[in-house]
Every structure is written in C-alpha cells, then in structure tokens.
Design a protein around this motif. Structure first.
Motif: not given
Lengths: 225, 175
Positions: B78-88, B135-143, B159-163
């Motif tokens: 789903d995150q990939l779809e969100v990114l695809r939607a705004i990338r343009s 680790a470098a970003f201190g990511a607390g989850g995926l996505p 962390s988690g899906l970003a809209g």
C-alpha cells in the motif's frame, strides 16, 4: 541477585554439591564453562527471569516438527540453533522475528555455513498453524522451509502449547479478540534464543525486532568456538 | 513455571499487540541515528525504474523520500501505491525504496524485482541486507518513510503506512 531467587537457586542444586559448589554454577562467577559467550551486561541473574537465559540449559522438551514428520527433542540438537516463538496470523511482531531468522538462514547459506546452524520457530497457535498453513507461511515469508536447517515446531494441542511455550520457555501469550478483526489474535512476549550445540542458552534476545548484526556476530562466535 | 513467574513474564517482557505491521525497535540505543553515518551506499536492483549498481541513500544534494520495506509486509504494498500516486507531483524529489531482506538462492534479487514490478514500483530500489539503513534512520517499523532535505537533514520519519496528505504536507515546504 535478589535474596529470594538466590535461595531458590541455592536450593535447586545445594543438595547435590553443597552451597559453595553451587555458587559458581548459578552465575555468580564471571564465566560459565557451558557457554562460549560472556555473561551479557544486565541487572539480573539468569535464574531471576522466567525464560531460559545465559548459561541455562534449554528446557528438556520434545515437540513435533510437522513439515519433517518427526519429533524434535531440543536437547538432542547438535548444532548451534536459533529458537523463537510465533503464530502465523500475527501481523505485528512475529513477521519481524521470523524474517530475522530467515535473513540469518540466508546469510548462513550465502556464506557456506548453512549446515552449522539450525532454526526452530515454534508456534503457540497449533489450532490454526497446521503443517499446510506453516508451509504457506514459509512461502509468504520467503523462508526456505525445505532446507535441512529449518524446522517449524508445533505443540500438538493448545494445552501443550501453554505447557511448552509459556511454562517451559517463559514466553507469555494470551488470546485476544480484537473488535476490528474477524479472527482471534494473541498478545505475547518476544523472545529469540541462541542455543549452543551442547544445549545451553548463549543469548536470550528479548527484542521485538532483534538486531540481526548482533545475532550474526554472536552466532559466529558460538559456532567457531 | 508458577503463576507468579507468569505474571512477572508478562510484566517484564511487555506484551505486544495492535494491528500494524510495526516492528518496534527493542533496545533504545541499538538503532540510534548516531550509530551509522548517512548517506549509506546500497546495492540497487535491475527492476522497473531502477538499474543494477549502487547508490547513496539519501541522494546527496536532493530532497529524498526513503521508503524502507519488505516484500512480506502487506502494508508495504500500500505504501508503494501511495508513493506512486504522489511521485509525479514532485519532479525534483528523489524517491528510493530499500528492503532489508537478504537475497539467497531461494529468494533472489529477481524475486524482489518481480515483487517490485508487480506492485507498480517505478524508481530506484535497493538492498540493505544488514539493516543498516533501518538502524541509521532509527526505523521503528515497516513500512518506514523518511524524508531528508537537500542538506541531508532528516526532516520526517514515520513508522507504518504514511498517506498522501501526510507526505505532501512534509514535502511541500522542502521543495
């Protein structure tokens, strides 16, 4: 060490060796001949925690490995091994625990030590985690479940899961029925164990997202000792 | 184990629940941002919008959206779809997605590329088998989504899906 747990430890082995002989074996000394890794830095003794920790033997238990059609007695494992506890419908912690094991499996294969480590992820949801389900889950998680070194473990019943996972391994789990989901889930503790070839716990990682690099380094020390 | 120990186990280990695919980082400090210096060099894959080679993450001198994912993580689709939607909408922004999955004989770079193409990825996709970026970003989850400005400062971590609206709100002041 708390007085109560000290007494418990002393009581447990005092009858055999006497108090003095006991002290070294309950972790008061700096080293333990049963393990390779040094005692981790922490504010408690292994005997203070409900899970098997540094220097303690893996519980003497036998659990079916449904994809192998056999039973595994954990004390009979002859390679260093990684154990963790999960259920396949989990959407939070378990995929991370399993993917960490999976990435270590890939590292072992890629670096030629695939037969020098074994993986034993144990489900505590035998009702849903049938052999077929575990096979599907392995595919979803890109695990090579056909590899000689990967063995899903499945206690035969709900009661047996409680007895092994909760009572013997100290991994608490509790069924929940989330309102926003149409199936039951579990709240549960996270635990990954690194056990040496002699059946003693080298490290108990309690993290929900274990540090892969740390485990790889610890595993290398243990398997090349 | 007796009952007291069970209770202690629950209190001591902490119970985990919820419905996000969030991988909480276990020990504070183990994944602190200071452990690893950004940018990091990562291997890139031959996939749609991406070529085999290597790249720095984040992209130096450019506002960068970094998407940390795994192919087993359903919300990562789903995150990939969100990114695809705004990338343009953000031609000057660099988008890069990185998985911490370690390729092997049975799960190859080609398998990751196939997942990428199937889910509509269309920009640089890379590998972080040692989870160094997490680790470098201190990511607390995926996505996990990070937005880094053109000077390399981390402006946003999630962390988690970003809209789409969340991402636009973060990107608009930077570009």
């Amino acid at each position: 060490m708390q007085r109560r747990s000290f007494l418990r430890s002393a009581g447990a082995c005092g009858a055999v060796t006497g108090l003095a002989g006991c002290l070294g074996s309950v972790g008061i000394g700096d080293s333990n001949p049963d393990v390779v890794l040094e005692e981790p830095e922490r504010r408690f003794e292994s005997s203070d925690v409900p899970y098997p920790a540094w220097g303690e033997p893996v519980p003497d238990t036998t659990v079916p490995a449904p994809l192998d059609s056999r039973d595994v007695r954990l004390r009979d494992i002859e390679t260093p091994s990684l154990l963790t506890f999960f259920y396949s419908h989990c959407q939070t912690v378990c995929p991370v625990l399993i993917s960490t094991q999976r990435n270590i499996q890939a590292h072992a294969k890629n670096n030629g030590y695939g037969d020098a480590v074994s993986f034993f992820p144990m489900t505590f949801d035998p009702a849903r985690d049938t052999a077929q389900r575990l096979r599907t889950y392995a595919e979803e998680m890109n695990v090579d479940a056909d590899s000689e070194n990967w063995h899903f473990l499945r206690p035969a019943s709900k009661q047996r899961a409680k007895a092994v996972v909760q009572d013997q391994f100290g991994v608490a789990f509790q069924r929940t029925d989330p309102e926003d989901m149409d199936m039951y889930m579990f709240t549960h503790a996270a635990l990954t164990l690194l056990v040496n070839a002699d059946g003693f716990v080298e490290r108990a990682y309690r993290s929900k997202s274990p540090n892969e690099g740390t485990i790889l380094a610890d595993l290398q020390t243990v398997r090349t000792a | 184990m007796n009952r007291r120990q069970t209770v202690a186990a629950i209190a001591g280990l902490g119970l985990t629940g919820g419905s996000l695919w969030v991988a909480q980082t276990g020990l504070p400090g183990m994944t602190s941002r200071s452990d690893t210096e950004l940018p990091l060099r990562v291997e890139t894959l031959d996939a749609r919008g991406s070529t085999a080679g290597e790249t720095l993450v984040p992209t130096p001198g450019t506002v960068t959206v970094v998407d940390l994912f795994a192919t087993w993580c359903a919300p990562c689709d789903d995150q990939l779809e969100v990114l695809r939607a705004i990338r343009s909408e953000y031609d000057d922004v660099s988008f890069i997605s990185v998985t911490n999955e370690r390729p092997s004989e049975t799960f190859t770079r080609a398998d990751i590329a196939a997942w990428w193409n199937r889910n509509g990825g269309a920009w640089t996709v890379g590998l972080d088998p040692g989870s160094e970026l997490l680790a470098a970003f201190g990511a607390g989850g995926l996505p996990y989504i990070a937005i880094v400005d053109e000077h390399g400062a981390i402006e946003f971590g999630h962390s988690g899906l970003a809209g789409t609206e969340t991402l636009r709100d973060q990107l608009d002041p930077l570009v």
